[in-house]
Design a protein around this motif. Sequence first.
Motif, PDB file in Angstrom:
ATOM      1  N   ALA A 274       0.634  -1.433   0.044  1.00 51.94           N
ATOM      2  CA  ALA A 274       0.125  -0.092   0.001  1.00 51.94           C
ATOM      3  C   ALA A 274       0.863   1.337   0.019  1.00 51.94           C
ATOM      4  O   ALA A 274       0.363   2.262   0.453  1.00 51.94           O
ATOM      5  N   SER A 275       2.089   1.138  -0.650  1.00 53.72           N
ATOM      6  CA  SER A 275       2.849   2.543  -0.481  1.00 53.72           C
ATOM      7  C   SER A 275       2.337   3.524  -1.761  1.00 53.72           C
ATOM      8  O   SER A 275       1.390   3.157  -2.268  1.00 53.72           O
ATOM      9  N   LYS A 276       2.673   4.733  -1.664  1.00 57.03           N
ATOM     10  CA  LYS A 276       2.257   5.765  -2.414  1.00 57.03           C
ATOM     11  C   LYS A 276       2.322   5.516  -3.961  1.00 57.03           C
ATOM     12  O   LYS A 276       1.583   5.680  -4.691  1.00 57.03           O
ATOM     13  N   GLU A 277       3.614   5.032  -4.179  1.00 52.80           N
ATOM     14  CA  GLU A 277       3.884   4.734  -5.470  1.00 52.80           C
ATOM     15  C   GLU A 277       3.015   3.815  -6.312  1.00 52.80           C
ATOM     16  O   GLU A 277       2.318   3.837  -7.113  1.00 52.80           O
ATOM     17  N   GLU A 278       2.725   2.562  -5.347  1.00 48.21           N
ATOM     18  CA  GLU A 278       1.991   1.339  -5.835  1.00 48.21           C
ATOM     19  C   GLU A 278       0.349   2.108  -5.934  1.00 48.21           C
ATOM     20  O   GLU A 278      -0.237   1.878  -6.821  1.00 48.21           O
ATOM     21  N   TYR A 279       0.031   3.079  -4.931  1.00 46.98           N
ATOM     22  CA  TYR A 279      -1.342   3.480  -5.019  1.00 46.98           C
ATOM     23  C   TYR A 279      -1.515   4.543  -6.300  1.00 46.98           C
ATOM     24  O   TYR A 279      -2.500   4.375  -7.021  1.00 46.98           O
ATOM     25  N   TYR A 280      -0.556   5.321  -6.406  1.00 43.70           N
ATOM     26  CA  TYR A 280      -0.675   5.980  -7.666  1.00 43.70           C
ATOM     27  C   TYR A 280      -0.360   5.067  -9.053  1.00 43.70           C
ATOM     28  O   TYR A 280      -1.204   5.493 -10.012  1.00 43.70           O
ATOM     29  N   ASN A 281       0.184   3.977  -9.056  1.00 40.40           N
ATOM     30  CA  ASN A 281       0.146   3.244 -10.264  1.00 40.40           C
ATOM     31  C   ASN A 281      -1.350   2.738 -10.539  1.00 40.40           C
ATOM     32  O   ASN A 281      -1.598   2.636 -11.753  1.00 40.40           O
ATOM     33  N   SER A 282      -1.938   2.553  -9.592  1.00 39.12           N
ATOM     34  CA  SER A 282      -3.180   1.854  -9.669  1.00 39.12           C
ATOM     35  C   SER A 282      -4.443   2.583  -9.834  1.00 39.12           C
ATOM     36  O   SER A 282      -5.359   2.365  -9.972  1.00 39.12           O
ATOM     37  N   HIS A 283      -4.093   4.025  -9.703  1.00 38.39           N
ATOM     38  CA  HIS A 283      -5.133   5.004  -9.810  1.00 38.39           C
ATOM     39  C   HIS A 283      -4.402   6.207 -10.486  1.00 38.39           C
ATOM     40  O   HIS A 283      -4.899   7.596 -10.236  1.00 38.39           O
ATOM     41  N   LYS A 284      -3.665   5.906 -11.513  1.00 34.51           N
ATOM     42  CA  LYS A 284      -2.929   6.917 -12.284  1.00 34.51           C
ATOM     43  C   LYS A 284      -3.725   7.988 -12.980  1.00 34.51           C
ATOM     44  O   LYS A 284      -3.639   9.051 -12.776  1.00 34.51           O
ATOM     45  N   GLU A 285      -4.805   7.378 -13.650  1.00 38.85           N
ATOM     46  CA  GLU A 285      -5.699   8.391 -14.378  1.00 38.85           C
ATOM     47  C   GLU A 285      -6.390   9.321 -13.672  1.00 38.85           C
ATOM     48  O   GLU A 285      -6.470  10.476 -13.886  1.00 38.85           O
ATOM     49  N   GLU A 286      -6.972   8.990 -12.679  1.00 36.74           N
ATOM     50  CA  GLU A 286      -7.708   9.753 -11.681  1.00 36.74           C
ATOM     51  C   GLU A 286      -6.899  10.678 -11.238  1.00 36.74           C
ATOM     52  O   GLU A 286      -7.239  11.781 -10.927  1.00 36.74           O
ATOM     53  N   ILE A 287      -5.742  10.492 -10.506  1.00 35.19           N
ATOM     54  CA  ILE A 287      -4.897  11.336  -9.981  1.00 35.19           C
ATOM     55  C   ILE A 287      -4.280  12.258 -10.943  1.00 35.19           C
ATOM     56  O   ILE A 287      -4.025  13.747 -10.646  1.00 35.19           O
ATOM     57  N   ASP A 288      -3.910  11.835 -11.946  1.00 34.47           N
ATOM     58  CA  ASP A 288      -3.480  12.711 -12.950  1.00 34.47           C
ATOM     59  C   ASP A 288      -4.506  13.955 -13.495  1.00 34.47           C
ATOM     60  O   ASP A 288      -4.084  14.926 -13.797  1.00 34.47           O
ATOM     61  N   LYS A 289      -5.802  13.558 -13.596  1.00 34.40           N
ATOM     62  CA  LYS A 289      -6.780  14.152 -14.069  1.00 34.40           C
ATOM     63  C   LYS A 289      -6.866  15.314 -12.699  1.00 34.40           C
ATOM     64  O   LYS A 289      -6.932  16.534 -13.320  1.00 34.40           O
ATOM     65  N   TYR A 290      -6.758  14.789 -11.637  1.00 37.88           N
ATOM     66  CA  TYR A 290      -6.952  15.886 -10.569  1.00 37.88           C
ATOM     67  C   TYR A 290      -6.003  16.979 -10.633  1.00 37.88           C
ATOM     68  O   TYR A 290      -6.144  17.994 -10.510  1.00 37.88           O
ATOM     69  N   ILE A 291      -4.568  16.536 -10.764  1.00 39.51           N
ATOM     70  CA  ILE A 291      -3.478  17.379 -10.579  1.00 39.51           C
ATOM     71  C   ILE A 291      -3.636  18.284 -11.716  1.00 39.51           C
ATOM     72  O   ILE A 291      -3.177  19.548 -11.692  1.00 39.51           O
ATOM     73  N   ARG A 292      -3.922  17.898 -13.136  1.00 37.16           N
ATOM     74  CA  ARG A 292      -3.906  18.724 -14.464  1.00 37.16           C
ATOM     75  C   ARG A 292      -5.128  19.971 -13.976  1.00 37.16           C
ATOM     76  O   ARG A 292      -5.011  21.077 -14.207  1.00 37.16           O
ATOM     77  N   ALA A 293      -6.366  19.248 -13.416  1.00 35.80           N
ATOM     78  CA  ALA A 293      -7.377  20.330 -13.167  1.00 35.80           C
ATOM     79  C   ALA A 293      -7.093  21.459 -12.046  1.00 35.80           C
ATOM     80  O   ALA A 293      -7.209  22.412 -12.433  1.00 35.80           O
ATOM     81  N   LYS A 294      -6.317  20.904 -11.326  1.00 31.62           N
ATOM     82  CA  LYS A 294      -5.776  22.052 -10.077  1.00 31.62           C
ATOM     83  C   LYS A 294      -4.907  22.961 -10.670  1.00 31.62           C
ATOM     84  O   LYS A 294      -5.086  23.944 -10.397  1.00 31.62           O
ATOM     85  N   SER A 295      -4.128  22.561 -11.630  1.00 26.29           N
ATOM     86  CA  SER A 295      -2.884  23.160 -12.309  1.00 26.29           C
ATOM     87  C   SER A 295      -3.903  24.373 -13.244  1.00 26.29           C
ATOM     88  O   SER A 295      -3.267  25.603 -13.156  1.00 26.29           O
ATOM     89  N   ILE A 296      -4.932  24.005 -13.961  1.00 25.06           N
ATOM     90  CA  ILE A 296      -5.533  24.833 -14.976  1.00 25.06           C
ATOM     91  C   ILE A 296      -6.176  25.785 -13.818  1.00 25.06           C
ATOM     92  O   ILE A 296      -6.426  27.143 -14.296  1.00 25.06           O
ATOM     93  N   LEU A 297      -6.991  25.274 -12.776  1.00 15.22           N
ATOM     94  CA  LEU A 297      -7.493  26.340 -12.075  1.00 15.22           C
ATOM     95  C   LEU A 297      -6.761  27.272 -11.398  1.00 15.22           C
ATOM     96  O   LEU A 297      -7.149  28.349 -11.511  1.00 15.22           O
ATOM     97  N   LYS A 298      -5.691  27.090 -11.092  1.00 13.43           N
ATOM     98  CA  LYS A 298      -4.761  27.897 -10.196  1.00 13.43           C
ATOM     99  C   LYS A 298      -4.166  29.032 -11.502  1.00 13.43           C
ATOM    100  O   LYS A 298      -4.056  30.344 -11.292  1.00 13.43           O
ATOM    101  N   LYS A 299      -4.120  28.571 -12.615  1.00 10.25           N
ATOM    102  CA  LYS A 299      -3.360  29.382 -13.585  1.00 10.25           C
ATOM    103  C   LYS A 299      -4.480  30.495 -14.142  1.00 10.25           C
ATOM    104  O   LYS A 299      -4.064  31.565 -14.377  1.00 10.25           O
ATOM    105  N   LEU A 300      -5.671  30.128 -14.322  1.00  6.17           N
ATOM    106  CA  LEU A 300      -6.861  30.833 -14.423  1.00  6.17           C
ATOM    107  C   LEU A 300      -7.354  31.876 -13.577  1.00  6.17           C
ATOM    108  O   LEU A 300      -7.802  32.798 -13.753  1.00  6.17           O
ATOM    109  N   SER A 301      -7.334  31.399 -12.098  1.00  7.39           N
ATOM    110  CA  SER A 301      -7.864  32.176 -11.305  1.00  7.39           C
ATOM    111  C   SER A 301      -7.118  32.826 -10.195  1.00  7.39           C
ATOM    112  O   SER A 301      -7.155  33.421  -9.480  1.00  7.39           O
ATOM    113  N   GLY A 302      -5.790  32.050 -10.235  1.00  7.94           N
ATOM    114  CA  GLY A 302      -4.627  32.306  -9.314  1.00  7.94           C
ATOM    115  C   GLY A 302      -4.883  31.911  -8.025  1.00  7.94           C
ATOM    116  O   GLY A 302      -4.020  32.267  -7.144  1.00  7.94           O
TER     117      GLY A 302
END
Length: 279
Positions: free
Chosen positions: A139-167
């Motif tokens: 149940a390591s962080k790396e293993e959790y990321y590998n098994s939920h890569k798509e959801e986590i990447d979507k969240y990170i990308r969305a947060k990045s866009i949000l910060k870029k547009l709204s500050g």
Amino acid sequence: MVRLLKGFSKEKQEEYNLTPDLFDVYSYLETYYKIQKELSKNLSYDSRMRKEHFDSKKYVKALSYMSSNNLKTIIDIQCKKDEVLTKLKENKERVADCNKQIKNIETLIKQAKIMKEHKTVYDRYKGADNSIFSKIAGASKEEYYNSHKEEIDKYIRAKSILKKLSGSEKIETKKWEKEKRELQTDINHLTFNQKFIKEEVSQINHIKYVVGEVNKDFGIDINIEIEIAYKKAIARGEKPSVKMALEEFQKQIKKEDRQKAWAKEHYKNKDHIHKETER
């Protein structure tokens, strides 16, 4: 010595030179619609009545516009058109800016939705660790990321866009939706105003058309008009730049004439090709 105008006596020429106000735009309008009335006499009664009614409305509308905007001369018309076109451009730019802001807000709302959708998975990922015990337990962080890569990447990308547009990374959906409604209201007002600005441009173009048609009918050289109007402007203490405005008026008339001639020839050829095809 200014050459004689076609169709004018020497006395009339002198009167024209001495009293340029005689040929102000009001005179052009009056002359043009007198010509139209004469032309309507060749039509059938019903057609003549329709034409005279139509021309009368156009004439009154042009006079009303001239009067309400205190327009008298060619330079007044040209300066007014420049002013209205600037207003039209600014109005369009404001509409474009509002649309851009709405698009950004819609992107913010969309990214906020993605973040909410994948927040639980992302929070678990953030809370996971890479300790030896976690790795042994699978149940390591790396293993959790590998098994939920798509959801986590979507969240990170969305947060990045949000910060870029709204500050900020803060989700403020209600605030954004309110801003979107306000912007849409602004667009509705601007679009409504744009309709009237375009009508004003159309009215000015009609008056310019009248000037051009009367000059053609009477063989009046617009250069003479420009020179007289320029001298009058200088006498009134106005800046020499007025001559540029007058020359621009002349250029626009010539440009519009070329466009009309091209359109006429274009549709004539198009119609000819269509008829040939039918054969």
